[in-house]
Scaffold this active site. Structure first.
Site, PDB file in Angstrom:
ATOM      1  N   ASP A  21       2.042   0.175   2.272  1.00  0.00           N
ATOM      2  CA  ASP A  21       1.369  -0.486   3.420  1.00  0.00           C
ATOM      3  C   ASP A  21       0.517   0.520   4.021  1.00  0.00           C
ATOM      4  OD1 ASP A  21       0.116  -2.569   4.567  1.00  0.00           O
ATOM      5  OD2 ASP A  21       1.857  -2.628   6.091  1.00  0.00           O
ATOM      6  N   HIS A  38      -7.232   1.672  -1.255  1.00  0.00           N
ATOM      7  CA  HIS A  38      -6.375   0.843  -2.427  1.00  0.00           C
ATOM      8  C   HIS A  38      -6.412   1.880  -3.626  1.00  0.00           C
ATOM      9  CE1 HIS A  38      -5.454  -2.581  -0.206  1.00  0.00           C
ATOM     10  NE2 HIS A  38      -6.742  -2.925  -0.476  1.00  0.00           N
ATOM     11  N   LEU A 132      12.532   6.079 -17.129  1.00  0.00           N
ATOM     12  CA  LEU A 132      12.098   5.618 -15.559  1.00  0.00           C
ATOM     13  C   LEU A 132      11.787   4.161 -15.752  1.00  0.00           C
ATOM     14  CD1 LEU A 132      11.693   5.645 -12.461  1.00  0.00           C
ATOM     15  CD2 LEU A 132       9.619   6.841 -12.999  1.00  0.00           C
TER      16      LEU A 132
END
Ligand code: IPE
Ligand code: IPE
Ligand code: MG
Length: 247
Positions: A21, A38, A132
């Site tokens: 955020d 972003h 991962l």
């Protein structure tokens, strides 16, 4: 002593979830449009995957776009979708090289077709990677996840595959989008907000929560180390007394 040295490599979480955020505020502070934030946020994700890979953390989940985020201005929503598509194009080779397996949780049907196809492609392409697990929550919400599980359970009951008596603590989570993924031991949210915002509601039941004022585009490996150190300094009691868990 540097932060990395303070981390006990034998007590790392298996799964770390992030609420990324603060991109909009980061851009605004620089007099830029929100999408600029972003974009910078994507590079933070890359850095987190590198750190997680180096430390041997097996699962990383990021909240990339919530069900509620569909209510944002059309331009921003479109911008985020094309940014995600570009990020897949740019990173797929790296993910293959680094053994990253990508999966997605959320309402895939709501994504624009070009992105849905790309997401399907990257999931398929990386499915045999094992170093991962990178889980992207996209058009996701925790309530959606639970409601979908309930719908599927009801269907399996009606179809006679299971009976209501089979629905147990152990089997319910297998109907969630995170089936086979261990619950996150640690959830990190950036940008100073102390809320869950409809993220992994069921899965976060006993996670350690870490909130930092740092905005996501500014979050980096050092900040991640701080969160891991904080996590390692907590006593996870799971309802027991401190004396019990020390035994
Ligand atoms: C998080 O940053 C990214 C998404 C929700 C897609 P925000 O866009 O929410 O940034 P702020 O909270 O407005 O600063
Ligand atoms: C949560 O961030 C969703 C994502 C990070 C994708 P928001 O910025 O949308 O959350 P609220 O609305 O401030 O709670
Ligand atoms: Mg926000």
């Amino acid at each position: 002593m540097d932060l990395l040295e303070q981390i006990d490599k034998t007590k790392l979480p298996q799964h770390v979830a992030f609420i990324m955020d603060g991109n909009g505020r980061w851009a605004k502070k620089r007099g830029q449009i929100r999408i600029f934030g972003h974009k910078k946020g994507v590079s933070t994700v890359k850095e987190m995957l590198t750190v997680a890979g180096n430390l041997g953390i097996k699962y990383v989940t990021v909240y990339a776009f919530s069900t509620e985020n569909w209510n944002r201005p059309v331009d921003e929503v479109g911008g985020i979708m094309s940014l995600l598509s570009k990020a897949i194009d740019d990173e797929i080779d790296n993910m293959m090289k680094n053994g990253v397996r990508v999966s997605m949780i959320g309402e895939m049907e709501r994504l624009p077709k070009y992105l849905r196809e790309k997401v399907t492609y990257v999931i398929e392409k990386t499915k045999n990677n094992t170093k991962l697990n990178f889980i992207v929550a996209l058009s996701y919400s925790g309530r959606w996840d639970i409601v979908e599980a309930a719908r599927q359970l009801a269907k399996d009951c009606v179809d006679g595959k299971i009976s209501p008596a089979d629905i147990s603590y152990d089997m319910f989570p297998r109907y969630l989008s995170t089936a086979n993924v261990p619950d996150p031991e640690l959830m990190i949210r950036t940008s100073g907000e102390s809320r869950i915002s409809n993220f992994l509601l069921y899965q976060l039941a006993y996670s350690e929560l870490y909130f930092t004022d740092v905005l996501w585009p500014d979050f980096n490996s050092e900040e991640f180390y701080k969160a891991l150190i904080s996590y390692q300094n907590r006593e996870r009691r799971f309802g027991k007394t401190s004396e019990q868990v020390k035994k």
